[in-house]
Design an enzyme around this catalytic site. Structure first.
Site, PDB file in Angstrom:
ATOM      1  N   ASP A  57      33.719  36.510  33.304  1.00 11.85           N
ATOM      2  CA  ASP A  57      32.852  36.171  32.189  1.00 11.85           C
ATOM      3  C   ASP A  57      33.649  35.706  30.974  1.00 11.85           C
ATOM      4  OD1 ASP A  57      30.636  36.923  33.672  1.00 11.85           O
ATOM      5  OD2 ASP A  57      30.526  38.939  32.813  1.00 11.85           O
ATOM      6  N   TYR A 115      40.139  45.134  39.700  1.00 13.51           N
ATOM      7  CA  TYR A 115      39.929  44.988  38.267  1.00 13.51           C
ATOM      8  C   TYR A 115      40.389  46.243  37.535  1.00 13.51           C
ATOM      9  CZ  TYR A 115      36.930  40.822  38.587  1.00 13.51           C
ATOM     10  OH  TYR A 115      36.444  39.557  38.795  1.00 13.51           O
TER      11      TYR A 115
END
Length: 270
Positions: A57, A115
């Site tokens: 994002d 992540y």
């Protein structure tokens, strides 16, 4: 003159997401994918499409994103990293470039992604970590409770409660291979490795997880929310700047070494 054969080249890419509207090309905003694609097209003399292992994002960083492209340029695959780095802006860096078979795919050949989310808990702001962490200091966080809440997520799970609206993914099942939370001084880290990730998943997960860390939500209630797919009870997403794609894994990895960070991000921001 006969045309040159098409080669497939894979890239390991670092980028600071602060000034980009995410990975994916967009019509009216600058993205990481568009920046690299436009540079490749300029160098190759033909349109190049870059296929990434996953999307990030706006404001999200990557220590080792992976992507591939096809070209009939005569440039040797291992030279692309140096060539691209001489053209790309300073907040994008190509760590490696290698030749791969024509059936290898950055996204579909991947077997895991990893992540890390970073929370900065000191009361006094720090300019040097502002773009790489969530400054969360008004409430103390119990990282051990947060780690306990992550443990039931291991294995194959339906995590539709942690998926933002707008996803085109046909289902919300994935396999969580590792999930942990720990503290180092003023930093609380959450790290997860899985076969894949849902749209907005990590930021929604961290937003819910801090409720456990500040004892507003029990571990049992946290688990019930995602196990019972109670999407309406997941109300807040953590801000994007604390999130970083650490690496993407492949069977018989084509890269010189496995590009997974264990300490690099922490070293960079502290």
């Amino acid at each position: 003159m006969p045309s040159l054969p098409t080669r497939r080249v894979a890239l390991v890419i670092q980028y600071l997401g602060t000034h980009f509207y995410g990975w994916q090309r967009q019509a009216n905003h600058q993205s990481v994918q568009q920046t690299i694609e436009d540079t490749l097209t300029q160098i190759c003399g033909h349109t190049v499409v870059l296929h990434g292992a996953g999307r990030t994002d706006t404001g999200v960083h990557a220590l080792a994103q992976v992507a591939h492209f096809d070209t009939h340029s005569p440039v040797p695959p291992d030279r692309w990293s140096k060539i691209l780095n001489s053209y790309l802006p300073q907040d994008i860096l190509i760590r490696q470039s290698v030749g791969v078979p024509s059936n290898w795919h950055a996204r579909f050949s991947a077997v895991w992604r990893r992540y890390r989310y970073t929370i900065f808990t000191a009361a006094i702001p720090n300019l040097f970590v502002r773009d790489y962490s969530w400054h969360y200091y008004l409430h103390a966080l119990d990282q051990e409770l947060m780690h306990s809440a992550l443990e039931p997520m291991l294995g194959e799970q339906n995590l539709s409660a942690l998926q933002r609206a707008g996803s085109k993914r046909p289902h919300a099942w994935l396999t969580v291979q590792e999930a942990k939370c720990w503290r180092e001084r003023d930093f609380v880290f959450m790290e997860m490795q899985a076969s894949g990730f849902l749209y907005g998943m990590i930021r929604l997960l961290v937003g819910l997880l801090v409720e456990v860390g500040r004892s507003r939500l029990s571990v049992a209630e946290f688990t019930n929310i995602w196990q019972q797919q109670r999407r309406n009870d997941v109300k807040y997403a953590a801000p994007p700047q604390g999130l970083c794609l650490l690496g993407v894994g492949y069977d018989n990895s084509p890269f010189f070494k496995q590009e997974v960070a264990n300490r690099e991000v922490l070293t960079m921001i502290t």
